[in-house]
Motif scaffolding. Structure first.
Motif: not given
Length: 337
Positions: A68-73
């Motif tokens: 996945y890619r988190d909120d901080d990219s």
């Protein structure tokens, strides 16, 4: 254990000497942690303000959160690597033996725009092969971009799986010769040992299939437009996906070959057991006629023929031997023994 790598002017990777957190500079593009201690994880946290997962959390991660890619990219990927390690060696085998047990290890990739972090529980052949390739820079890649390091490691994983399947194919060809050669099977081969070897190969194939399917899911995720943020990686991802598809098919073929050899070997074992039982069942039939004659002449009566005289014992022995030899000749003629 912590290792760090930086990209040279020509784009290749070189390792740096790390004695503490002060050696982790901002120009490091790949930080590789192998069963890291808390101190080493703290070095990474102090140098890059990046907390890392624990090895136990890698094993407990759910399948839905493996990439996945988190909120901080920042891209997070957890994938399986297959390893044949001497720590999982079968008792009595040498280190070079092909009978080493294969284990699946989870490796975590954390891809930042400036660097890649990897975490694993032990040394892996795929990582060592990629490091040698990246140091030579065989493909003239620019490893200043950490995404190419990620794709290179996935390619090295695929190459290792291909090598393992190739080794299994060679082993199965040799096993086929041993099992299907009548003289070798009857005089030399231990069928129980062959069953064990085939079961080990089937176990490795199952784990290889798990790694291939997991890699296919990873590549499917990376092929999405927003996963890597650029289309320059699409060609390489498509090529890797095609290689995965071909290896999955090859793995399925080897599965069928293992099953065939297992069924064939089990059939030969059953045949040997039935033949042994048949021989033991024939033995009483061969001994019954002479035992009958001997028991008749053991009766307490005076009217038996050849029961009296100087050569009566020899005559009775000859009759008993005749009744022993004649059934034996008959059974040999019928090819029952």
């Amino acid at each position: 254990m912590l290792e760090a790598f930086y990209a040279t002017e020509r784009g290749s990777l070189e390792d740096a000497t790390i004695n503490g957190g002060f050696d982790l500079h901002q120009d490091m593009v790949w930080i590789d942690l192998i069963a890291p201690s808390q101190e080493e994880q703290q070095w990474v946290l102090d140098a890059y303000e990046r907390s890392l997962p624990t090895l136990k959390s890698l094993e407990d991660i759910s399948s839905s959160a493996r990439f996945y890619r988190d909120d901080d990219s920042i891209l997070h990927i957890s994938t399986y690597f297959l390893t044949k390690n001497k720590n999982y060696q079968v008792d009595g085998d040498t280190e070079e033996s092909s009978h080493m047990l294969a284990m699946v290890q989870t490796v975590a990739f954390i891809l930042h725009k400036d660097r890649l972090f990897t975490m694993r529980g032990e040394k892996l052949v795929a990582f060592r092969a990629f490091r040698a390739r990246a140091r030579r820079n065989d493909y003239d890649m620019d490893y200043k971009d950490p995404t190419w390091i990620l794709l290179g490691l996935l390619e090295a994983k695929l190459d290792e799986l291909a090598d393992i399947l190739e080794d299994i194919h060679k082993d199965l060809e040799r096993y086929s010769t041993e099992v299907l050669n009548n003289h070798h099977r009857e005089e030399v081969l231990d069928l129980d040992d062959m069953i064990t070897r085939l079961a080990q190969q089937e176990d490795v194939l199952g784990k290889a299939q798990l790694c291939l399917i997991d890699l296919r899911r990873v590549l499917t995720f990376l092929s999405r437009p927003r996963a890597l943020g650029s289309h320059i990686y699409d060609v390489d991802i498509r090529e890797l996906s095609e290689d995965v598809r071909s290896l999955v098919e090859h793995d399925a073929f080897l599965f069928q070959k293992v099953r065939f050899l297992l069924d064939t070997t089990s059939g030969f074992i059953n045949t040997e057991q039935n033949d042994t039982i048949r021989r033991f069942s024939i033995l009483p039939s061969m001994l019954a006629p002479p035992m009958l004659i001997a028991s008749i002449y053991g009766m307490n009566t005076d009217v038996l023929p050849f029961a009296h005289g100087s050569i009566s014992f020899m005559i009775v022995i000859a009759i008993v031997m005749a009744f022993l030899v004649l059934p034996m000749v008959y059974f040999r003629w019928k090819k029952w023994i």
